[in-house]
Design an enzyme around this catalytic site. Structure first.
Site, PDB file in Angstrom:
ATOM      1  N   HIS A   1       0.860  -1.188   0.000  1.00 50.55           N
ATOM      2  CA  HIS A   1       0.000   0.000   0.000  1.00 50.55           C
ATOM      3  C   HIS A   1       0.898   1.240   0.000  1.00 50.55           C
ATOM      4  O   HIS A   1       1.169   1.820   1.043  1.00 50.55           O
ATOM      5  CB  HIS A   1      -0.900  -0.014   1.246  1.00 50.55           C
TER       6      HIS A   1
ATOM      7  N   GLU B   1      -2.698  -1.742  -3.055  1.00 52.14           N
ATOM      8  CA  GLU B   1      -3.761  -0.946  -2.460  1.00 52.14           C
ATOM      9  C   GLU B   1      -3.386   0.530  -2.527  1.00 52.14           C
ATOM     10  O   GLU B   1      -2.207   0.873  -2.506  1.00 52.14           O
ATOM     11  CB  GLU B   1      -3.956  -1.302  -0.982  1.00 52.14           C
TER      12      GLU B   1
ATOM     13  N   HIS C   1      -8.105  -5.577   7.554  1.00 53.29           N
ATOM     14  CA  HIS C   1      -7.861  -4.528   8.534  1.00 53.29           C
ATOM     15  C   HIS C   1      -8.119  -5.047   9.945  1.00 53.29           C
ATOM     16  O   HIS C   1      -9.245  -5.353  10.328  1.00 53.29           O
ATOM     17  CB  HIS C   1      -8.686  -3.266   8.301  1.00 53.29           C
TER      18      HIS C   1
END
Length: 238
Positions: free
Chosen positions: A43, A70, A190
């Protein structure tokens, strides 16, 4: 079986704290694959405080499992994804200065943007996933964008899990069912951890992929990376 994609951002955070190349992000990614991970997630953020754009280019020819990038859909991120052509791009509504992801997209509000991005990435053979909460109307809007998958934002599940496991997972079961009925693949991520992952997986066995970074890298400090990946994969066995 649900695939485990290891997010290696925290490995880059450790490296960046001292400069140099310790720890080696590319080597850790290769080791994760060798130890059984079915994907690698990165990410990159605009300030490159952990994963750098250069890391993404270095990883692309070496990752043999699924490569998931991401990020927030600014121009630099879109250009990166189109050049690298990962297996999957996950669109996350992070502000540039966000410490970590803290919400899913309001898809109705951002429908034109997300639809255009889904078309753009699909045309290049890149699977698209949109980061969402559990609101059923929002998921219905996601299906209209043309995205291939949604990724359920699981921090609310992880927060409630210690107090009430059944209540924690219930909205995610419902959201995942709605997404599946609308023809969407379902990912999740998450704050999933060794404490809460097995319960989540047992109740939503059709989840296609979980992306886990922070907790997994922390656990690896105690168990070692190879054993940690095995422990997480054990949580995903049906």
């Amino acid at each position: 079986m649900t695939n485990l994609s290891v997010n290696i951002n925290k490995v880059a955070t450790i490296r960046n704290a001292r400069g140099g190349n310790m720890s080696d992000v590319v080597q850790v990614a290769m080791d994760c694959e060798a130890f059984g991970a079915q994907g690698i997630t990165v990410h990159p953020r605009p300030d490159e405080r952990h994963i750098r754009y250069a890391d993404v280019y270095a990883l692309k020819p070496l990752v043999k499992t699924e490569f998931n990038i991401e990020g927030y859909s600014n121009k630099e991120f879109i250009d990166l994804v189109l050049k690298v052509k990962p297996t999957q791009v996950t669109l996350v509504p992070d502000a540039p200065d966000a410490i970590t992801s803290n919400a899913g997209w309001d898809i109705k509000k951002n429908f034109d943007l997300l639809s255009e991005l889904a078309d753009t990435f699909t045309d290049k053979g890149i699977r698209t996933s949109i980061f969402v909460g559990t609101d059923r109307e929002n998921i219905a809007w996601a299906a209209k964008t043309g995205t291939d998958r949604v990724e359920l934002y699981t921090e609310p599940y992880a927060t409630l899990y210690p107090q009430d496991q059944a209540a924690a997972v219930a909205p995610f079961v419902e959201a995942a069912r709605i997404a599946r009925n609308l023809g969407l693949g379902v990912n999740a991520g998450h704050d999933l951890s060794l404490d809460n992952l097995a319960w989540f997986s047992q109740h939503i066995p059709w989840i296609e992929e979980v992306s886990i970074g922070h907790a997994l890298i922390c656990d690896a400090l105690y168990y070692g990376l190879e054993k940690t990946i095995k422990l997480y994969k054990d949580c995903l066995k049906k």
